[in-house]
Every structure is written in structure tokens, then in C-alpha cells.
Design a protein around this motif. Structure first.
Motif, PDB file in Angstrom:
ATOM      1  N   HIS A 106       0.855  -1.188   0.000  1.00 11.62           N
ATOM      2  CA  HIS A 106       0.000   0.000   0.000  1.00 11.62           C
ATOM      3  C   HIS A 106       0.895   1.243   0.000  1.00 11.62           C
ATOM      4  CE1 HIS A 106      -3.069   2.812   1.499  1.00 11.62           C
ATOM      5  NE2 HIS A 106      -3.989   1.902   1.181  1.00 11.62           N
ATOM      6  N   PRO A 107       0.460   2.332  -0.643  1.00 10.90           N
ATOM      7  CA  PRO A 107       1.334   3.517  -0.724  1.00 10.90           C
ATOM      8  C   PRO A 107       1.459   4.331   0.563  1.00 10.90           C
ATOM      9  CG  PRO A 107      -0.721   3.921  -1.895  1.00 10.90           C
ATOM     10  CD  PRO A 107      -0.748   2.482  -1.468  1.00 10.90           C
ATOM     11  N   THR A 108       0.729   3.972   1.616  1.00 10.81           N
ATOM     12  CA  THR A 108       0.693   4.823   2.810  1.00 10.81           C
ATOM     13  C   THR A 108       1.342   4.148   4.016  1.00 10.81           C
ATOM     14  OG1 THR A 108      -1.391   5.617   1.936  1.00 10.81           O
ATOM     15  CG2 THR A 108      -0.861   6.282   4.172  1.00 10.81           C
ATOM     16  N   ALA A 109       2.182   4.904   4.733  1.00 12.48           N
ATOM     17  CA  ALA A 109       2.877   4.372   5.912  1.00 12.48           C
ATOM     18  C   ALA A 109       1.870   3.922   6.976  1.00 12.48           C
ATOM     19  CB  ALA A 109       3.805   5.441   6.486  1.00 12.48           C
ATOM     20  N   GLY A 110       2.079   2.755   7.519  1.00 15.17           N
ATOM     21  CA  GLY A 110       1.224   2.274   8.609  1.00 15.17           C
ATOM     22  C   GLY A 110      -0.031   1.557   8.138  1.00 15.17           C
ATOM     23  N   SER A 111      -0.263   1.519   6.816  1.00 13.62           N
ATOM     24  CA  SER A 111      -1.516   0.961   6.290  1.00 13.62           C
ATOM     25  C   SER A 111      -1.663  -0.537   6.582  1.00 13.62           C
ATOM     26  CB  SER A 111      -1.581   1.183   4.782  1.00 13.62           C
ATOM     27  OG  SER A 111      -0.349   0.770   4.215  1.00 13.62           O
ATOM     28  N   ASP A 128       4.774  -0.723   2.997  1.00 10.88           N
ATOM     29  CA  ASP A 128       3.763   0.291   3.321  1.00 10.88           C
ATOM     30  C   ASP A 128       4.377   1.679   3.132  1.00 10.88           C
ATOM     31  OD1 ASP A 128       5.389  -0.201   5.635  1.00 10.88           O
ATOM     32  OD2 ASP A 128       3.857   0.633   6.968  1.00 10.88           O
ATOM     33  N   GLY A 129       4.104   2.276   1.976  1.00  6.57           N
ATOM     34  CA  GLY A 129       4.631   3.598   1.640  1.00  6.57           C
ATOM     35  C   GLY A 129       6.143   3.622   1.784  1.00  6.57           C
ATOM     36  N   GLY A 130       6.655   4.737   2.295  1.00  6.24           N
ATOM     37  CA  GLY A 130       8.111   4.854   2.475  1.00  6.24           C
ATOM     38  C   GLY A 130       8.564   4.311   3.818  1.00  6.24           C
ATOM     39  N   HIS A 131       7.735   3.482   4.461  1.00  2.29           N
ATOM     40  CA  HIS A 131       7.976   3.071   5.844  1.00  2.29           C
ATOM     41  C   HIS A 131       8.824   1.801   5.918  1.00  2.29           C
ATOM     42  CE1 HIS A 131       6.009   1.650   9.845  1.00  2.29           C
ATOM     43  NE2 HIS A 131       7.041   2.419  10.113  1.00  2.29           N
ATOM     44  N   LYS A 163      15.943   8.401   2.393  1.00  4.35           N
ATOM     45  CA  LYS A 163      14.780   9.005   3.039  1.00  4.35           C
ATOM     46  C   LYS A 163      13.516   8.177   2.743  1.00  4.35           C
ATOM     47  CE  LYS A 163      12.049  13.206   3.042  1.00  4.35           C
ATOM     48  NZ  LYS A 163      11.584  14.263   2.143  1.00  4.35           N
ATOM     49  N   ASN A 164      13.310   7.872   1.493  1.00  8.08           N
ATOM     50  CA  ASN A 164      12.061   7.216   1.084  1.00  8.08           C
ATOM     51  C   ASN A 164      12.172   5.713   0.881  1.00  8.08           C
ATOM     52  OD1 ASN A 164      10.487   9.737   0.763  1.00  8.08           O
ATOM     53  ND2 ASN A 164      12.012  10.149  -0.818  1.00  8.08           N
ATOM     54  N   GLY A 165      13.382   5.183   0.946  1.00 12.47           N
ATOM     55  CA  GLY A 165      13.572   3.763   0.647  1.00 12.47           C
ATOM     56  C   GLY A 165      13.207   2.881   1.826  1.00 12.47           C
TER      57      GLY A 165
END
Ligand code: NCD
Length: 360
Positions: A106-111, A128-131, A163-165
């Protein structure tokens, strides 16, 4: 504490001994795959991919098929009820009632943690996103274990979009659990490692340096983990253009590296590793992708066997009036989610995305 199924949201929710069990099982599968070809007969895996994927999705699907199980799912939310406005909770609730295990990207952190809260079967985080990306980390650990023979006493360079990886975040957290690993963080200042991961390094007393030059850093490395600049996570095309092409590993740089360096990359590659490097025996990224299928077979088997103790999903408590300060956190998209935080005092840690939030 909230527990439910044997989920995998963050590898660090489980002890290192659990990861080691998976690595050993994967090693056994590699040596005799046919022994496991009916191990998951009659079981169904649901893959819910809200974000593009080649390796992760297909290696999970192949892993399940090689275990004798079957698969359902979507790889384009536009063709599912998500397009009609269905929330994460409802989609997960329904699919986890059909399948025996759900794999979600999913594209969102914590999803994925949010989804696991209401799921009726184990949920595995496929990014989950950049998390976080724990199953890529298991892949990386298996590659290093098989190719280097150990997971400790190494100098590991991480290069690119730190940062985003999410693969970088998960792997750093894992490698801090092994003795005497040193970390060299190679990025532009704009794409440096998030503070909450640097805090993990500092809190454990791990040696880490932040540098901008790959050429001079490469000479000391035992492992070089290259990553692409994550275009889809930038706020504008201009910001991405400024960072694009910042690092390119080519044969002239490889010439300064150790003879037993291992070059990893979660893939997909854009331009950060020149094609000429593919023929260097130290380039391990294609082999790494194959190891991913075996470790996912081990993970699916373990989760479906269901004899291990599940990790706690929530260890903190609900703070009704507190909002997470990370705009990319799932709590800002799915309004029904309880606001769970760890800790107390002036700073709280969001249970979903791990970012720190100042108490209002
Ligand atoms: C990574 C991901 O999705 O985070 N890919 C993968 O799962 N192998 C890395 C990336 O997309 O850059």
C-alpha cells in the motif's frame, strides 16, 4: 497490548531467533524444493497490491504455487471495490475471510498494520509507503547469509534514496541486531535517513557515518546496498529532477571496491547501477531476487502452520485527541482508525508509522 494473528508487519516485532528459523527453513527449501511442493495444498493466499510491484508480488505468488497452494487478489485497486470508495478496513475484512493469509502492499505508511487490526487471518506487509518492507529484508538477510556466510562484523553502505527507501529502513533496523556491523549512509543531504531510523542506530550505540561521496566510501565496504531515487514519493517533479542520477555505480567505482564486496539492490533499477556491472561476480541483485522467492516460501509455511507466538500488534494505548504529525501516515486517510501511540510524556510514537509526535 493488542494481539491477533501471526502477522508480519515489522521484522523487529519478532526476536532474531525467529528470523533465523526462517533463514534455516529457506535454506532447507533451496536444497530440496520438491519436499515442500504439497505443503500448502488447500490453502489460499490473497495478494492485495495497491501499488505497483513485479518481484514482491510475483515471488509471493510463485512461492505459494510452489507450495501447492492457490492465490487470489488484485494488483490494480482501480479494478476492485477500492475504486468505488471502499475503505481499507472493509476490503481487508472481506478478503481475510476468503483467504488463509493476506499479503498487502500500500502507498501509505502504517496501512498494513491498520489492515491487520481487523483482519481474520495473518497479514504480511509487502511494503507500506516509504515506511517498511520486512519481506525484502528477509530476502536481503538470506542473500547475505548464503553468500557471505554471516550477518555480523560487516561494513554496510546504503546508497541512494535513504529518506524514502523502505527497504533501507527495514534492513538497517535488522542489521543493528547483529554484532559489530558498521553503517555508511551515502546520500545527498535532501535524501538522508529519517531521524527515527538514525535514533535506532544511536540508541544501540552503532557506528554510522553520513557521507555524500560513493567513490571514496566504496573502498571500505563489505556490502553495498544500492537503491533507486523513489520518484513516486516526491512532492513535485522538480524536486525529483534535482535528485535524479545523483549516484551511479559503474565499473570504474567497482575497481576501488573489495574483492569480496556484495552489491545488493532490491530492484527495480533505474540508472543507479550501470548495466556493465551486471557481469561483475560481486553483483548479487539478480540472485537476491531469486532468494526472495525461497524466503517467502519459508514465511508462508511458518505463518500457515501457526504454531509460533504472534507478535503484539499494538503495545501502546489510544490517545483520542492526539493526531500523528506525519502527513503520510494512514491515520490521516482512514478516519475511523483509533489513534494508538507508544510512550508517554511530551513525545509519543505513532503505532502505525513510528514517527514522533509532540503532544498537544
Ligand atoms: C522495492 C520496494 O518496493 O520498496 N522493491 C521491491 O520490493 N523489490 C524497492 C523500490 O521500489 O525501489
Amino acid at each position: 497490548m493488542i494481539y491477533n494473528n501471526l502477522n508480519l508487519i515489522d521484522l523487529n516485532d519478532y526476536p532474531v531467533s525467529w528470523w533465523e528459523k526462517l533463514l534455516t527453513l529457506a535454506h532447507e527449501i533451496i536444497s530440496d524444493p520438491s519436499k515442500y511442493s504439497k505443503a500448502c495444498e488447500g490453502k489460499i493466499m490473497g495478494t492485495l497490491f495497491y501499488e505497483p510491484s513485479t518481484r514482491t508480488q510475483m515471488s509471493f505468488q510463485t512461492a505459494m504455487l510452489r507450495l501447492g497452494g492457490t492465490i487470489i487478489g488484485f494488483d490494480n485497486p482501480a479494478t476492485s471495490s477500492v475504486a468505488k470508495g471502499e475503505n481499507l478496513k472493509d476490503t481487508t475484512k472481506i478478503v481475510s475471510g476468503y483467504a488463509d493469509v493476506v499479503v498487502m502492499r500500500h502507498p501509505t505508511a502504517g496501512s498494513v498494520k491498520a489492515a491487520a487490526l481487523t483482519a481474520d487471518c495473518p497479514v504480511i506487509n509487502a511494503g507500506d509507503g516509504g515506511h517498511l518492507h520486512p519481506t525484502q529484508t528477509l530476502t536481503d538477510l538470506l542473500t547475505l547469509k548464503e553468500e557471505k556466510g554471516h550477518l555480523d562484523n560487516m561494513t554496510i553502505g546504503f546508497c541512494g534514496d535513504l529518506k524514502n527507501g523502505r527497504t533501507v529502513h527495514s534492513l538497517i533496523k535488522a542489521m543493528t541486531c547483529y554484532k559489530n556491523n558498521k553503517f555508511v549512509l551515502i546520500s545527498t543531504p535532501e535524501l538522508c535517513l529519517p531521524t527515527y531510523i538514525k535514533d535506532v542506530l544511536s540508541a544501540g550505540g552503532h557506528t554510522f557515518t553520513e557521507v555524500t561521496d560513493l567513490d571514496s566510501a566504496i573502498t571500505d565496504l563489505d556490502v553495498l546496498y544500492m537503491t533507486r531515487i523513489q520518484r513516486e514519493r516526491f512532492s513535485s517533479a522538480e524536486e525529483y529532477e534535482k535528485q535524479k542520477g545523483s549516484y551511479i555505480l559503474d565499473c570504474s567505482k567497482m575497481a576501488h571496491a573489495k574483492g569480496d564486496l556484495v552489491v545488493l539492490h532490491p530492484l527495480p533499477r533505474v540508472d543507479e547501477i550501470a548495466i556493465e556491472v551486471d557481469d561483475d561476480p560481486r553483483a548479487m541483485y539478480f540472485k537476491q531476487a531469486k532468494y526472495g522467492m525461497y524466503i517467502r516460501m519459508a514465511l508462508i509455511l511458518t505463518v500457515l502452520k501457526n504454531s509460533d507466538k504472534p507478535a503484539a500488534l499494538i503495545t501502546g494505548s489510544e490517545h483520542i485527541h492526539q493526531q500523528c504529525s506525519n502527513p503520510k501516515c494512514i491515520t490521516h486517510q482512514e478516519a475511523y482508525l483509533p489513534h494508538y501511540f507508544r510512550g508517554e510524556g511530551t513525545t509519543l510514537e505513532c503505532e502505525y508509522c513510528d514517527e514522533r509526535t509532540l503532544v498537544k
